[in-house]
Each structure stands twice: as C-alpha cells, then as structure tokens.
Design a protein around this motif. Sequence first.
Motif, mmCIF file in Angstrom:
data_model
loop_
_atom_site.group_PDB
_atom_site.id
_atom_site.type_symbol
_atom_site.label_atom_id
_atom_site.label_comp_id
_atom_site.label_asym_id
_atom_site.label_seq_id
_atom_site.Cartn_x
_atom_site.Cartn_y
_atom_site.Cartn_z
ATOM 1 N N MET A 1 30.178 -11.844 -15.246
ATOM 2 C CA MET A 1 29.883 -11.367 -13.899
ATOM 3 C C MET A 1 29.741 -12.568 -12.965
ATOM 4 O O MET A 1 29.150 -13.582 -13.322
ATOM 5 C CB MET A 1 28.604 -10.542 -13.888
ATOM 6 N N LEU A 2 30.265 -12.413 -11.776
ATOM 7 C CA LEU A 2 30.173 -13.458 -10.763
ATOM 8 C C LEU A 2 28.827 -13.369 -10.050
ATOM 9 O O LEU A 2 28.475 -12.328 -9.506
ATOM 10 C CB LEU A 2 31.315 -13.311 -9.752
ATOM 11 N N HIS A 3 28.076 -14.469 -10.088
ATOM 12 C CA HIS A 3 26.802 -14.549 -9.369
ATOM 13 C C HIS A 3 27.045 -15.255 -8.049
ATOM 14 O O HIS A 3 27.586 -16.360 -8.018
ATOM 15 C CB HIS A 3 25.752 -15.298 -10.184
ATOM 16 N N ILE A 76 38.850 -13.762 -0.166
ATOM 17 C CA ILE A 76 39.928 -14.432 -0.887
ATOM 18 C C ILE A 76 39.366 -15.137 -2.121
ATOM 19 O O ILE A 76 39.896 -15.013 -3.228
ATOM 20 C CB ILE A 76 40.668 -15.434 0.033
ATOM 21 N N ASN A 77 38.274 -15.866 -1.940
ATOM 22 C CA ASN A 77 37.697 -16.580 -3.075
ATOM 23 C C ASN A 77 37.034 -15.654 -4.082
ATOM 24 O O ASN A 77 37.175 -15.867 -5.288
ATOM 25 C CB ASN A 77 36.693 -17.627 -2.593
ATOM 26 N N ILE A 78 36.331 -14.648 -3.612
ATOM 27 C CA ILE A 78 35.680 -13.728 -4.558
ATOM 28 C C ILE A 78 36.736 -13.044 -5.412
ATOM 29 O O ILE A 78 36.590 -12.959 -6.644
ATOM 30 C CB ILE A 78 34.782 -12.715 -3.821
ATOM 31 N N GLY A 83 39.048 -12.757 -10.780
ATOM 32 C CA GLY A 83 40.244 -12.769 -11.613
ATOM 33 C C GLY A 83 40.268 -13.892 -12.627
ATOM 34 O O GLY A 83 40.933 -13.796 -13.658
ATOM 35 N N ARG A 84 39.531 -14.951 -12.350
ATOM 36 C CA ARG A 84 39.508 -16.113 -13.239
ATOM 37 C C ARG A 84 38.206 -16.218 -14.026
ATOM 38 O O ARG A 84 37.960 -17.222 -14.686
ATOM 39 C CB ARG A 84 39.750 -17.373 -12.421
ATOM 40 N N ASP A 85 37.377 -15.182 -13.937
ATOM 41 C CA ASP A 85 36.107 -15.135 -14.670
ATOM 42 C C ASP A 85 35.174 -16.305 -14.356
ATOM 43 O O ASP A 85 34.484 -16.805 -15.233
ATOM 44 C CB ASP A 85 36.348 -15.046 -16.188
#
Length: 136
Positions: A1-3, A76-78, A83-85
């Motif tokens: 998960m992205l924090h 764009i970055n999120i 996509g790149r975990d």
Amino acid sequence: MLHIDIHSFSYKKGGIPKDETGNGGGFTFDCRGILNPGRVEEYKSQTGNDIGVQEYLETKTEMPQFLDLVKKIVSINIDNYLGRDFDNLQINFGCTGGQHRSVYSAIKIAKFIEEKYGNKVEISLHHDEQHQLNHQ
C-alpha cells in the motif's frame, strides 16, 4: 500500500519538512503566490480549516486553479507509484506562516486523494504549525 504523508508548513518558521522515509522528498508546493487571508482582520486568528478562510480562498483568490493543477500533477505520480508498488510519497504545502493557505491546500488535497484512490492509499495529514488541527 502506498503511504502518502501530506504536510502544511511555514517557510518562515520551520521550513520544508524533512522526508523521514529515506526517499528524499516528493512534492513541495509554494502557496505564497495566492492572496493571504491572514492579511484580512477577521481571518487573522483563523486557519485554513475555518469556513470563512475557505470561502475567501475559493472566491477571492486563484486557489481553485492552483489546486486543480496540483491534483493533476500528484495524480500522475500516485498512479505511477501504485503501478510500481512504491511505499511512500510526501506532499508538502508551504506558506508564510503555515496557518491559512498551506493548511487549506493540505486538507483539500488529502480529501481529493482519499476520494480518488480510496483504500489503495493510506494518508497521514500533518499541520506542522497548527498542531491543534492534527487531532481532528
């Protein structure tokens, strides 16, 4: 998960928040180009979390256009980071005192990200100068 760590801060008091994750940063947006509600007597003691300040920023400044651009850039970055975990992203909003414009921006971007990405991300919102808002 992205924090995602989102900070509001003061350029005069604390400066740009350090990225504690070791990634070396993320985005820092300078809100000082937007008219400052802190120069209006009735808003001096308020923050960007107060309705009067929010209405001022939304109707008397270019804040809506500013945040529309920020939303496009961070999305764009999120999208890419998901996509790149990747694990971490930091987004900072600074203004002179860390009270009005940066607080408002941080709150609005946190809400935007939460609504757009839901449970794909975890958001931490920090008001570096307005500590009383961190417990809401």
